[in-house]
Design a protein around this motif. Structure first.
Motif, PDB file in Angstrom:
ATOM      1  N   ILE A 292     -13.287 128.283   9.446  1.00 17.49           N
ATOM      2  CA  ILE A 292     -12.881 127.114   8.659  1.00 17.49           C
ATOM      3  C   ILE A 292     -11.967 127.541   7.514  1.00 17.49           C
ATOM      4  O   ILE A 292     -10.934 126.911   7.257  1.00 17.49           O
ATOM      5  CB  ILE A 292     -14.113 126.337   8.157  1.00 17.49           C
ATOM      6  N   GLN A 293     -12.303 128.621   6.833  1.00 15.74           N
ATOM      7  CA  GLN A 293     -11.456 129.116   5.745  1.00 15.74           C
ATOM      8  C   GLN A 293     -10.081 129.530   6.270  1.00 15.74           C
ATOM      9  O   GLN A 293      -9.066 129.239   5.636  1.00 15.74           O
ATOM     10  CB  GLN A 293     -12.107 130.300   5.029  1.00 15.74           C
ATOM     11  N   ASP A 294     -10.055 130.208   7.411  1.00 18.26           N
ATOM     12  CA  ASP A 294      -8.777 130.614   8.003  1.00 18.26           C
ATOM     13  C   ASP A 294      -7.897 129.411   8.313  1.00 18.26           C
ATOM     14  O   ASP A 294      -6.688 129.448   8.118  1.00 18.26           O
ATOM     15  CB  ASP A 294      -8.994 131.421   9.288  1.00 18.26           C
ATOM     16  N   GLU A 295      -8.512 128.339   8.785  1.00 20.48           N
ATOM     17  CA  GLU A 295      -7.756 127.148   9.201  1.00 20.48           C
ATOM     18  C   GLU A 295      -7.407 126.233   8.034  1.00 20.48           C
ATOM     19  O   GLU A 295      -6.329 125.655   7.994  1.00 20.48           O
ATOM     20  CB  GLU A 295      -8.566 126.377  10.248  1.00 20.48           C
TER      21      GLU A 295
ATOM     22  N   ILE B 157     -13.841 126.159   2.461  1.00 18.66           N
ATOM     23  CA  ILE B 157     -14.871 125.247   2.971  1.00 18.66           C
ATOM     24  C   ILE B 157     -14.768 123.920   2.228  1.00 18.66           C
ATOM     25  O   ILE B 157     -14.898 122.844   2.813  1.00 18.66           O
ATOM     26  CB  ILE B 157     -16.286 125.847   2.800  1.00 18.66           C
ATOM     27  N   GLU B 158     -14.501 124.006   0.937  1.00 24.48           N
ATOM     28  CA  GLU B 158     -14.388 122.799   0.114  1.00 24.48           C
ATOM     29  C   GLU B 158     -13.233 121.909   0.586  1.00 24.48           C
ATOM     30  O   GLU B 158     -13.394 120.687   0.711  1.00 24.48           O
ATOM     31  CB  GLU B 158     -14.193 123.169  -1.353  1.00 24.48           C
ATOM     32  N   ALA B 159     -12.082 122.504   0.859  1.00 32.46           N
ATOM     33  CA  ALA B 159     -10.923 121.721   1.328  1.00 32.46           C
ATOM     34  C   ALA B 159     -11.247 121.051   2.659  1.00 32.46           C
ATOM     35  O   ALA B 159     -10.922 119.878   2.875  1.00 32.46           O
ATOM     36  CB  ALA B 159      -9.695 122.621   1.462  1.00 32.46           C
ATOM     37  N   TRP B 160     -11.899 121.788   3.554  1.00 32.70           N
ATOM     38  CA  TRP B 160     -12.296 121.215   4.843  1.00 32.70           C
ATOM     39  C   TRP B 160     -13.283 120.071   4.636  1.00 32.70           C
ATOM     40  O   TRP B 160     -13.152 119.015   5.244  1.00 32.70           O
ATOM     41  CB  TRP B 160     -12.910 122.309   5.719  1.00 32.70           C
ATOM     42  N   GLY B 161     -14.261 120.275   3.748  1.00 36.32           N
ATOM     43  CA  GLY B 161     -15.269 119.244   3.480  1.00 36.32           C
ATOM     44  C   GLY B 161     -14.656 117.956   2.966  1.00 36.32           C
ATOM     45  O   GLY B 161     -15.093 116.864   3.325  1.00 36.32           O
ATOM     46  N   LYS B 162     -13.625 118.080   2.140  1.00 40.09           N
ATOM     47  CA  LYS B 162     -12.961 116.877   1.616  1.00 40.09           C
ATOM     48  C   LYS B 162     -12.200 116.131   2.713  1.00 40.09           C
ATOM     49  O   LYS B 162     -12.043 114.910   2.630  1.00 40.09           O
ATOM     50  CB  LYS B 162     -12.014 117.254   0.473  1.00 40.09           C
TER      51      LYS B 162
ATOM     52  N   ASN C 159     -10.667 113.068   8.530  1.00 36.67           N
ATOM     53  CA  ASN C 159      -9.613 113.710   9.307  1.00 36.67           C
ATOM     54  C   ASN C 159     -10.252 114.167  10.621  1.00 36.67           C
ATOM     55  O   ASN C 159     -11.074 115.084  10.634  1.00 36.67           O
ATOM     56  CB  ASN C 159      -9.046 114.889   8.516  1.00 36.67           C
ATOM     57  N   ILE C 160      -9.890 113.512  11.706  1.00 39.54           N
ATOM     58  CA  ILE C 160     -10.527 113.763  12.999  1.00 39.54           C
ATOM     59  C   ILE C 160     -10.280 115.196  13.468  1.00 39.54           C
ATOM     60  O   ILE C 160     -11.181 115.853  13.989  1.00 39.54           O
ATOM     61  CB  ILE C 160     -10.060 112.743  14.061  1.00 39.54           C
ATOM     62  N   LYS C 161      -9.068 115.701  13.276  1.00 37.10           N
ATOM     63  CA  LYS C 161      -8.769 117.071  13.708  1.00 37.10           C
ATOM     64  C   LYS C 161      -9.684 118.061  12.990  1.00 37.10           C
ATOM     65  O   LYS C 161     -10.224 118.974  13.610  1.00 37.10           O
ATOM     66  CB  LYS C 161      -7.312 117.411  13.447  1.00 37.10           C
ATOM     67  N   ALA C 162      -9.875 117.882  11.692  1.00 34.74           N
ATOM     68  CA  ALA C 162     -10.743 118.772  10.918  1.00 34.74           C
ATOM     69  C   ALA C 162     -12.199 118.645  11.374  1.00 34.74           C
ATOM     70  O   ALA C 162     -12.919 119.641  11.484  1.00 34.74           O
ATOM     71  CB  ALA C 162     -10.622 118.473   9.426  1.00 34.74           C
ATOM     72  N   LEU C 163     -12.618 117.416  11.653  1.00 39.41           N
ATOM     73  CA  LEU C 163     -13.986 117.181  12.104  1.00 39.41           C
ATOM     74  C   LEU C 163     -14.233 117.838  13.459  1.00 39.41           C
ATOM     75  O   LEU C 163     -15.231 118.541  13.654  1.00 39.41           O
ATOM     76  CB  LEU C 163     -14.260 115.676  12.184  1.00 39.41           C
TER      77      LEU C 163
END
Length: 115
Positions: A27-30, A34-39, A49-53
């Motif tokens: 997740i961090q690599d992408e 983790i926080e940015a992904w969580g938002k 964001n469906i792609k992130a989910l």
């Protein structure tokens, strides 16, 4: 941190959702953090964001598959992003998102107790 596995059922098969350092690293690599992904996955307003989910779910399911392969001596192949998206569509996005969130919370809860 201790990975707590949640499960989803799809067509008579159980998939384990694991949230551990391998998933966090992907997740961090992408997404940078983790926080940015969580938002993206759980925004304060608007839709997720469906792609992130799907990315997070794919990482969590595939980590669960790898853990099962290691523990059970099986050789199940990882799932593609598209296959996971079909599973999420069938099982229900909200249901899987809730289990993903629970896996993240449960897996990271031990950290605060040990600090």
């Amino acid at each position: 941190m201790k990975s707590k596995l949640q499960e989803i059922e799809y067509k008579d098969k159980t998939y384990k959702l694991a949230f551990d350092l391998n998933v966090m690293e992907a997740i961090q690599d992408e997404y940078g953090s983790i926080e940015a992904w969580g938002k993206l996955v759980e925004p304060e307003e608007g839709e997720p964001n469906i792609k992130a989910l799907v990315f997070g779910a794919t990482q969590m399911i595939n980590e669960g598959i790898e853990i099962s392969n290691d523990e059970d001596g099986t050789d199940e192949k990882p799932l593609s992003h598209r296959k996971v998206a079909r599973i999420l569509t069938e099982v229900g996005l909200e249901s899987v998102a809730d289990k993903m969130q629970k896996s993240v919370i449960d897996s990271t809860a031990d950290d605060s107790k040990n600090a």
